[in-house]
Structure formats: structure tokens, C-alpha cells
Design a protein around this motif. Structure first.
Motif, short mmCIF file in Angstrom:
data_model
loop_
_atom_site.label_atom_id
_atom_site.label_comp_id
_atom_site.label_asym_id
_atom_site.label_seq_id
_atom_site.Cartn_x
_atom_site.Cartn_y
_atom_site.Cartn_z
N CYS A 12 52.28 47.80 28.32
CA CYS A 12 51.37 47.00 29.15
C CYS A 12 51.88 45.58 29.39
O CYS A 12 52.90 45.16 28.86
CB CYS A 12 50.02 46.93 28.45
N ALA A 13 51.10 44.84 30.17
CA ALA A 13 51.45 43.45 30.51
C ALA A 13 51.49 42.57 29.26
O ALA A 13 52.28 41.64 29.16
CB ALA A 13 50.42 42.90 31.49
N GLN A 202 43.35 41.78 24.82
CA GLN A 202 42.70 43.09 24.71
C GLN A 202 41.29 43.00 25.26
O GLN A 202 40.77 43.94 25.82
CB GLN A 202 42.67 43.53 23.25
N ASP A 203 40.66 41.85 25.10
CA ASP A 203 39.31 41.59 25.61
C ASP A 203 39.24 40.11 25.99
O ASP A 203 38.87 39.26 25.19
CB ASP A 203 38.26 41.93 24.55
N THR A 204 39.63 39.81 27.25
CA THR A 204 39.72 38.41 27.69
C THR A 204 38.35 37.73 27.75
O THR A 204 38.26 36.51 27.63
CB THR A 204 40.36 38.35 29.09
N THR A 205 37.28 38.51 27.92
CA THR A 205 35.94 37.91 28.04
C THR A 205 35.45 37.29 26.73
O THR A 205 34.60 36.41 26.75
CB THR A 205 34.91 38.98 28.51
N LEU A 237 42.27 39.79 33.76
CA LEU A 237 42.47 41.22 33.49
C LEU A 237 41.86 41.58 32.13
O LEU A 237 41.57 40.69 31.33
CB LEU A 237 43.97 41.54 33.51
N TYR A 238 41.65 42.89 31.90
CA TYR A 238 41.18 43.38 30.60
C TYR A 238 39.90 42.71 30.09
O TYR A 238 39.86 42.17 28.99
CB TYR A 238 42.28 43.22 29.53
N THR A 239 38.87 42.72 30.94
CA THR A 239 37.57 42.19 30.47
C THR A 239 36.84 43.32 29.75
O THR A 239 37.23 44.47 29.80
CB THR A 239 36.70 41.73 31.65
N HIS A 240 35.74 42.95 29.05
CA HIS A 240 34.88 43.97 28.43
C HIS A 240 33.48 43.80 29.00
O HIS A 240 32.92 42.69 28.93
CB HIS A 240 34.85 43.82 26.91
N PRO A 241 32.88 44.89 29.52
CA PRO A 241 31.57 44.76 30.19
C PRO A 241 30.46 44.21 29.30
O PRO A 241 29.47 43.68 29.81
CB PRO A 241 31.27 46.18 30.65
N LYS A 260 38.84 36.88 43.41
CA LYS A 260 37.58 37.64 43.49
C LYS A 260 37.93 39.10 43.20
O LYS A 260 37.85 39.98 44.06
CB LYS A 260 36.96 37.44 44.88
N TYR A 261 38.36 39.29 42.00
CA TYR A 261 38.85 40.58 41.52
C TYR A 261 38.57 40.62 40.02
O TYR A 261 38.86 39.66 39.30
CB TYR A 261 40.37 40.67 41.74
N LEU A 262 37.98 41.73 39.56
CA LEU A 262 37.74 41.84 38.12
C LEU A 262 38.17 43.20 37.62
O LEU A 262 37.85 44.23 38.23
CB LEU A 262 36.26 41.62 37.81
#
Ligand code: SF4
Length: 445
Positions: A12-13, A202-205, A237-241, A260-262
Motif C-alpha cells: 500500500c501507499a 490506517q485510520d486517518t480520522t 485517504l483511509y478514513t474510518h466511518p 472533495k473526495y473521501l
């Protein structure tokens, strides 16, 4: 001393960032570094072990390099990253052609270890403690075109989804400081060539929760967007809802530089499966979040990831998922067949789906998404979009290839662009003249 080091970056990135840091620190220690295995003394393979197919690719790449070593075309073979971290000492006996194994928290030691490499082979530096996280002082040898970069803002994960081994490979969740990420992005932006910064973890949020006691991704975005000569696109990138806040949604809406991209992996929609996956979200949560995002951020493009064939997934669960995807119409979607990971809670669950049935569901889902993507792309016909050019034409008279802010690098489709005096790494206004399943076609205005 063996001087020339080539690296193959798999996975991955986030792994690619590690690869750039590995090469940057080796260069600082006096090695000549390059991408790939051509005419090098030492070949380093930065591996991935997330799921079965990724492990197979890692092992195949190692065996191929082993063949080059047998033929004398490389002298030393180094395997680092997630595969040695996952299998530890077992690998030493299984892969005798490898001279050195380096774990995911041992990258900073690699230069010193290479200098000490002797004839013996099987040298081993894989720590049990997973606490490494690079920072703004870590040198990066850029492997990607200079106009875009990945910036890792955190490492590890403590969400413990029942099918995932990331915490075993990368440790528990840990963030960098806002200052460190801003300083790194500032130095990547020197000379004004960086147009796009892609924030990864892994979870940017969850960014900052461990060191500031609250999630501070909105603050970080604000700082990155106000950098002089900074990136014009900042992509999350790689957010968690489960970890979205109103503050985050507001910053995305209010800052032109925030794409404007998630990237919003939901993995499934049926409550039965979300619970078994330990995804910390219910169907209602996901529906409400997606409505909030679409209502509050005009023109938002949503990417998601789905796991098909999870243990216990009934035909009813799968039909519910298909209906949800049909109603929601994600702009981008990546689907994966469930891969059983040893030692995970999911691997002990009953209700395993036969491979053939899982494959059929996967194919049905991808057929649906292809028709959705095709239909959504048709909205752009005759429209004007801003495109960042990534690649020159492959052959004379061919098209350049670029992306809109709704296309993440190396993951989503893009735009085939024709026109005069186009340069890689620059933005252009493009009129869309045709639309394909996953890509657009246009000409520079
Ligand atoms: S959020 Fe879940 S799937 Fe993603 S890395 Fe963390 S545990 Fe794994």
C-alpha cells in the motif's frame, strides 16, 4: 563495501512511504540508491502481508530476486516490512536465500545492518515492540513523480476489526504531531513542485487522539491548506466511518484545497456482518454519515471498500448490500474477497462461504459497480474539469493521463487528455468529450 542498493516496494501507499524513508536513510549513509533490481549489489524488498494474495506476491518477488542472486546479478537480498513482521523466525528457515530480515519498526537500523552484512545470511532484525514512526527529519528518496506524495500522519491501528492483522504487523495506533506533518509537507513542497499531498495512515480520522486527547485532523488540514507554496490538493485517504466529526466535514467543505473526495471503507452494510467484523458502525450510522457528507459537501466523491464472502454472510445479507450500493451509488469502489487470516477472531467464526459462491457474489457486485461508474461518469460529458497530469503518452500521438480531484493516485481511474504543450505535474482545464466505465476522455481548453 557493497554500495548500490535497489528497492522493490510492494503493498500500500503507507508501505511506499516507508520505502522512500528506507532509501533516503541509506543514501544519507553513503549508499547509491535506486528503484528496482537492475544493476545493484543489494536488493531490498519491502513486503506486504495484509491478506493472502499480497503475501503470495511478496514471496514470488523474493523468489525471483533469489534467482537473480543465484545468477550473481545481485549479491545480497534483504526482506523487510510486513512479511518478516508476520512470520518472524519461520521465514529464516523457509527463505535461506535471504541475507537479512528487517521488521516494520527496525527500518532506521537498516543502513548499519547492511554495512555489517557478512557471508552467513539469515541476519535478523525484527523487533516485537512496534513503536517506530518516521518524522519530518527522516530523509525521503522520492519514488513517485515529484508533483504528488503520500504523507503518513499516523501508524498502527487499535480498531481491531475481526478479520485484520494490521495491529500485529504495525502495532497500536500512534500519531505524529501536527508540527511534524506540516514541516514534512513544507519540505516536500520546496521548489513548488508538489501539487498534491495524500494523507495516509490506517485510520486517518483518528489523527491526534493519542497525543492531543482529541481528533485533530481538521486542525491539521487547516494548517496544510495555509502553507505558502504548499500543495493545491490535500487528499484524505483511509478514513474510518466511525470517526467523522462535524468539524472535519466543515473543514473539507470550506477549504478549496481539500479534495472533495473521501476514501470511506464501509466493508459491508448488513448489521449482522458489521457486528461480526467489529466495524463499530451500524447500517443506520453509515446511511446517516453518507447523507451528511452528501448534504454538507457539494460535489463530494465517495470511494469505499467492501469485503465479500465474510463468514456468516447470508444470501439476504448480500442482497441487502447490493441494494444499498445501488441506492447509494459510490463514485469509486474496491471489493475484496474475504481472506482468512490466522489467529484473527474472524478465522474462528462459523459459516465459511465456499470459494465459488464468494467469487460469484464478488463478480455480481463488480458488475453492478461497473454500471454505476459508467452512469456516473456520463454526468461529465461536455463538462469542464480540472486535471492534474501524471503521465506522458505511451506512444507518439497518444493521450496524456491525469486525474481530477475525485481520483486518488494509483487507485482510481482518471482522464485521458489530448492537447498541445501539456506538461506532467501541471493542472489543466479539460473539456470532457467522452466517458468510459472508469475513466474520462477530454481535451485541454
Ligand atoms: S481499521 Fe480495521 S481494517 Fe483498517 S487497519 Fe484498522 S483494524 Fe485493520
Amino acid at each position: 563495501m557493497l554500495k548500490k542498493v535497489g528497492l522493490v516496494s510492494l503493498g500500500c501507499a503507507r508501505n511506499l512511504v516507508d520505502s522512500e524513508v528506507i532509501l533516503g536513510s541509506l543514501k544519507r549513509e553513503g549508499f547509491a540508491v535506486s528503484n528496482g533490481t537492475k544493476s545493484v549489489d543489494i536488493c531490498v524488498i519491502n513486503t506486504c502481508a495484509f491478506i493472502g494474495p499480497a503475501r503470495e506476491e511478496s514471496v514470488d518477488t523474493i523468489l525471483e530476486a533469489g534467482r537473480l542472486k543465484k545468477e550473481g546479478r545481485i549479491k545480497k537480498l534483504v526482506v523487510c516490512g510486513c512479511l518478516p513482521q508476520a512470520y518472524k523466525k519461520d521465514l529464516v528457515t523457509q527463505l535461506p536465500e535471504v541475507d537479512l530480515f528487517v521488521g516494520t519498526s527496525d527500518f532506521p537500523k537498516i543502513g548499519g545492518l547492511l554495512k555489517k552484512l557478512s557471508g552467513a545470511g539469515g541476519a535478523y532484525a525484527v523487533s516485537e515492540t512496534l513503536d517506530y514512526l518516521y518524522d519530518e527529519k527522516s530523509p525521503r528518496f522520492r519514488l513517485l513523480p515529484k508533483h504528488y506524495a503520500y504523507v503518513k500522519i499516523s501508524e498502527g491501528c487499535s480498531n481491531f476489526c475481526s478479520y485484520c492483522i494490521i495491529s500485529r504487523l504495525r502495532g497500536s495506533f500512534r500519531s505524529r504531531t501536527i508540527r511534524s506533518v506540516v514541516e514534512e509537507t513544507r519540505s516536500l513542497s520546496r521548489g513548488g513542485r508538489l501539487k498534491e499531498a495524500n494523507l495516509v495512515g490506517q485510520d486517518t480520522t483518528l489523527f491526534g487522539l493519542d497525543i492531543y486527547g482529541k481528533m485533530v485532523l481538521p486542525e491539521l488540514l487547516g494548517r496544510l491548506c495555509s502553507l505558502d507554496n504548499g500543495p493545491q490538493w490535500v487528499r484524505i485517504l483511509y478514513t474510518h466511518p466511525a470517526h467523522y466529526t462535524d468539524a472535519l466535514i466543515d473543514v473539507i467543505r470550506e477549504n478549496d484545497k481539500v479534495c472533495k473526495y473521501l476514501d470511506l471503507p464501509i466493508q459491508h452494510i448488513s448489521d449482522n456482518i458489521l457486528k461480526r467484523m467489529n466495524r463499530r458502525t451500524t447500517k443506520d450510522d453509515l446511511v446517516r454519515l453518507i447523507d451528511r457528507l452528501k448534504d454538507n459537501i457539494p460535489g463530494i466523491a465517495l470511494r469505499t471498500s467492501i469485503i465479500v464472502g465474510f463468514p456468516g454472510e447470508t444470501e439476504k445479507d448480500f442482497k441487502e448490500l447490493l441494494k444499498f450500493l445501488k441506492d447509494t451509488e459510490f463514485d469509486r469502489l474496491g471489493a475484496f474477497l474475504y481472506s482468512e487470516e490466522e489467529g484473527t477472531p474472524a478465522s474462528r467464526m462459523k459459516g465459511r462461504i465456499p470459494e465459488e459462491a464468494a467469487r460469484e457474489r464478488f463478480d455480481e457486485l463488480m458488475r453492478l459497480q461497473k454500471s454505476i461508474s459508467e452512469r456516473r461518469n456520463r454526468r461529465f460529458l461536455g463538462k469542464r474539469v480540472r486535471v492534474l497530469i501524471d503521465e506522458k503518452p505511451e506512444s507518439p500521438g497518444g493521450s496524456f493521463f491525469g486525474r481530477t480531484e475525485a481520483d486518488a493516485p494509483e487507485t482510481d481511474g482518471g482522464v485521458f487528455v489530448s492537447g498541445k504543450r501539456i506538461m506532467v505535474g501541471q493542472f489543466y482545464d479539460v473539456k470532457i468529450t467522452d466517458t468510459l466505465e472508469y475513466d474520462l476522455v477530454g481535451e485541454v481548453l
